[in-house]
Write an enzyme that holds these catalytic residues in place. Structure first.
Site, mmCIF file in Angstrom:
data_model
loop_
_atom_site.group_PDB
_atom_site.id
_atom_site.type_symbol
_atom_site.label_atom_id
_atom_site.label_comp_id
_atom_site.label_asym_id
_atom_site.label_seq_id
_atom_site.Cartn_x
_atom_site.Cartn_y
_atom_site.Cartn_z
ATOM 1 N N ARG A 98 119.683 105.758 57.191
ATOM 2 C CA ARG A 98 118.557 105.436 57.395
ATOM 3 C C ARG A 98 118.714 103.984 56.710
ATOM 4 N NH1 ARG A 98 113.574 108.796 55.063
ATOM 5 N NH2 ARG A 98 112.503 107.702 56.769
ATOM 6 N N GLN A 139 103.733 113.025 55.095
ATOM 7 C CA GLN A 139 104.211 113.190 53.440
ATOM 8 C C GLN A 139 103.157 113.594 52.732
ATOM 9 O OE1 GLN A 139 105.313 111.366 55.919
ATOM 10 N NE2 GLN A 139 107.708 110.702 55.797
ATOM 11 N N ASN A 180 107.144 99.707 52.464
ATOM 12 C CA ASN A 180 106.823 101.268 52.380
ATOM 13 C C ASN A 180 106.303 101.912 53.796
ATOM 14 O OD1 ASN A 180 106.619 103.284 50.355
ATOM 15 N ND2 ASN A 180 104.465 103.052 50.491
ATOM 16 N N LYS A 181 106.090 103.079 53.546
ATOM 17 C CA LYS A 181 105.584 104.045 54.534
ATOM 18 C C LYS A 181 104.488 103.363 55.392
ATOM 19 C CE LYS A 181 106.960 106.900 55.585
ATOM 20 N NZ LYS A 181 108.085 107.047 56.719
ATOM 21 N N ARG A 228 114.127 112.910 51.260
ATOM 22 C CA ARG A 228 113.483 111.687 51.448
ATOM 23 C C ARG A 228 112.741 110.984 50.438
ATOM 24 N NH1 ARG A 228 109.099 112.714 49.875
ATOM 25 N NH2 ARG A 228 108.493 110.754 50.664
ATOM 26 N N GLY A 229 112.329 109.993 50.400
ATOM 27 C CA GLY A 229 111.830 109.062 49.511
ATOM 28 C C GLY A 229 112.998 108.077 48.851
ATOM 29 N N ALA A 230 112.779 107.013 48.635
ATOM 30 C CA ALA A 230 113.807 105.885 48.534
ATOM 31 C C ALA A 230 114.616 106.508 47.289
ATOM 32 C CB ALA A 230 113.346 104.760 48.329
ATOM 33 N N ASP A 233 109.959 101.482 49.539
ATOM 34 C CA ASP A 233 111.375 101.372 49.809
ATOM 35 C C ASP A 233 112.425 100.233 49.704
ATOM 36 O OD1 ASP A 233 109.637 103.583 51.396
ATOM 37 O OD2 ASP A 233 111.550 104.283 51.522
HETATM 38 O O1 MRU Z 1 110.262 108.258 55.310
HETATM 39 P P1 MRU Z 1 110.229 108.816 53.878
HETATM 40 O O2 MRU Z 1 109.353 109.874 53.614
HETATM 41 O O3 MRU Z 1 111.628 108.861 53.161
HETATM 42 O O4 MRU Z 1 109.457 107.351 53.347
HETATM 43 C C1 MRU Z 1 109.016 107.508 51.885
HETATM 44 C C2 MRU Z 1 108.049 106.345 51.305
HETATM 45 O O5 MRU Z 1 107.836 105.392 52.132
HETATM 46 C C3 MRU Z 1 107.790 106.436 49.807
HETATM 47 O O6 MRU Z 1 106.588 105.759 49.751
HETATM 48 C C4 MRU Z 1 108.955 105.304 49.233
HETATM 49 O O7 MRU Z 1 110.239 106.089 49.650
HETATM 50 C C5 MRU Z 1 108.834 105.522 47.643
HETATM 51 S S1 MRU Z 1 109.080 107.004 47.130
HETATM 52 C C6 MRU Z 1 109.164 107.020 45.500
#
Ligand code: MRU
Length: 358
Positions: free
Chosen positions: A101, A211, A262-263, A59-61, A252
C-alpha cells in the site's frame, strides 16, 4: 470522570496487532470480518502477510506499520543464518511489503527502522549470527509497536481539550483497530469522553469499504460512547442545522507544509467545516509526518479495485461493467486544518517544519 493515563502499562484496551503466544507468528484481528465476527489470524509467511495488508485484514496507517515491523521479525525466523544471505532475504521481504500500500508513510518508516536495526547489529557485532540479527529485529519491532501505543495515549492527552462538548464528526476508523491501541483521532475522542466532555460522535460510514460503520461504530458502541452513524453525504446537512461542533480525523501521511492525506472523503469534510466555521483537527503520530515531501501533491494516492465501488456489502449495486474511479485517499490542504494533534503537542500546520527541527 477520570482522564485516561498516558502510561502504556496501564492500557487495558484492544491490541489488534500482536506476536502470537509462541512468538513465531504475526497475530491480527481480521478487520474484514468485523463487526459480524471477531476472528484472529496467525500469519508466518511473506505472501499471507503482504496479502493481509493489501486486503485490509490489518489497516490504518499506524497498524500497517506495526504489522510490517512484527512481520519482518516473524519472517526472519526462516532466514538463513549467514549474515549476507540473511540480509538478502530481509531486503526481498522488505520490497514485497513496501509494495502493498503506497499512501501511509508509517509502513515505510517501520521497514526502514527494521533495516536500521539490522545495520546497527551488524556494525556493532562483526561476528553476529542469524540469532543475533533476529533478536535485533524483534527488539526493534517491539519498540515500534509499544511506542505507537504511547504516542496514541499522549495524543489523547494533548488533544482532549481541543474537542468541545456537543457533536463531533469523524471519518473512517482511527481507533485502537487502526493503531497499536487506543487510536489517533478516535483516541482523542476516547480521552475527551473519559475526562468528562459530553460529546456525541457522528460516524461517517466511509464508503466504499465502510471503515466507519463496520469499525468505528463497533469501537464506540463497545466503549459506551454516545454515537450516531451517518451516510457520507449527511454531514453537511447536520452542520447546517448546528448539530456538529468539531470534526477530527486521522492521517496516512502529512507533508512538511501541513497538507494531510487521509481516507477518501476527508477533504469534503474539511471543506464543509470551513464553510460552516467548524474546527477541523487531524490527529497523527509523528511517524505519519513525512518531512521529505514539500506538499500533499507529492503523496502517492492508492487506487483500489473497481469492484469495491460497484459492490456494496458484497452485492452488485451498479452495472457490472460501469467504469469506476476508486482513489482510496484524498489530500486536505493545510489551510483547512485548524490543528494537528501529535504526541509532541498540538500545532498549526505551518508550525510542523520548525517543530521537526527543534
Ligand atoms: O484504507 P485504510 O482503512 O487503511 O485507511 C485508514 C485511514 O485513512 C485512517 O484514517 C488513517 O490511516 C489514520 S488511522 C489512525
Amino acid at each position: 470522570m477520570n482522564a485516561i493515563s498516558t502510561d502504556p502499562s496501564t492500557y487495558q484496551g484492544l491490541r489488534p496487532v500482536q506476536l502470537s503466544a509462541d512468538g513465531r507468528a504475526l497475530r491480527l484481528l481480521d478487520q474484514t470480518r468485523l463487526p459480524i465476527e471477531e476472528v484472529w489470524v496467525e500469519l508466518r509467511e511473506l505472501e499471507p502477510i503482504a496479502h493481509a495488508i493489501e486486503t485490509l485484514t490489518v489497516r490504518g496507517a499506524p497498524a500497517i506499520g506495526c504489522a510490517a515491523a512484527y512481520g519482518l521479525y516473524v519472517l526472519s525466523l526462516a532466514f538463513p543464518d549467514d549474515p549476507e544471505a540473511f540480509q538478502a532475504a530481509f531486503d526481498a521481504a522488505a520490497v514485497r511489503l513496501a509494495n502493498t500500500r503506497p499512501t501511509a508513510v508509517n509502513l515505510f518508516v517501520a521497514i526502514e527502522q527494521q533495516r536500521g536495526a539490522l545495520a546497527k547489529a551488524r556494525a556493532q557485532q562483526p561476528a553476529v549470527d542469524g540469532a543475533g540479527l533476529r533478536q535485533a529485529l524483534r527488539e526493534e519491532a517491539t519498540r515500534h509497536v509499544e511506542d505507537d501505543l504511547r504516542f496514541c495515549l499522549e495524543m489523547g492527552a494533548h488533544g482532549a481539550s481541543c474537542l468541545p462538548a456537543g457533536g463531533i464528526l469523524t471519518h473512517c476508523n482511527t481507533g485502537a483497530l487502526a493503531t497499536s491501541g487506543h487510536g489517533t483521532a478516535l483516541g482523542v475522542i476516547r480521552s475527551a469522553h473519559a475526562s468528562g466532555t459530553e460529546l456525541h460522535v457522528f460516524v461517517d460510514e466511509t464508503r466504499p469499504l465502510l471503515q466507519g460503520s463496520r469499525l468505528t461504530a463497533w469501537e464506540l458502541m463497545h466503549d459506551g460512547i454516545p454515537c450516531s452513524l451517518l451516510c457520507d453525504n449527511m454531514a453537511g446537512a447536520l452542520m447546517a442545522r448546528g448539530e456538529i461542533q468539531a470534526a477530527i480525523v486521522g492521517a496516512d501521511r502529512i507533508t512538511a507544509n501541513g497538507d494531510a492525506a487521509n481516507k477518501i472523503g476527508t477533504y469534503t469534510v474539511a471543506v464543509l467545516c470551513k464553510h460552516h466555521g467548524i474546527p477541523f483537527y487531524v490527529a497523527a503520530p509523528w511517524t505519519t509526518i513525512d518531512m521529505s515531501l514539500a506538499s500533499g501533491a507529492a503523496i502517492p494516492i492508492e487506487e483500489r479495485k473497481p469492484e469495491e465501488v460497484r459492490r456494496h456489502g458484497g452485492n452488485l449495486r451498479a452495472p457490472a461493467d460501469v467504469p469506476v474511479r476508486n482513489p482510496a485517499f484524498d489530500v486536505t490542504p493545510a489551510e483547512l486544518i485548524t490543528g494537528i494533534i501529535t504526541e509532541r503537542g498540538v500545532f498549526a500546520p505551518g508550525e510542523l517544519a520548525a517543530q521537526a527541527q527543534g
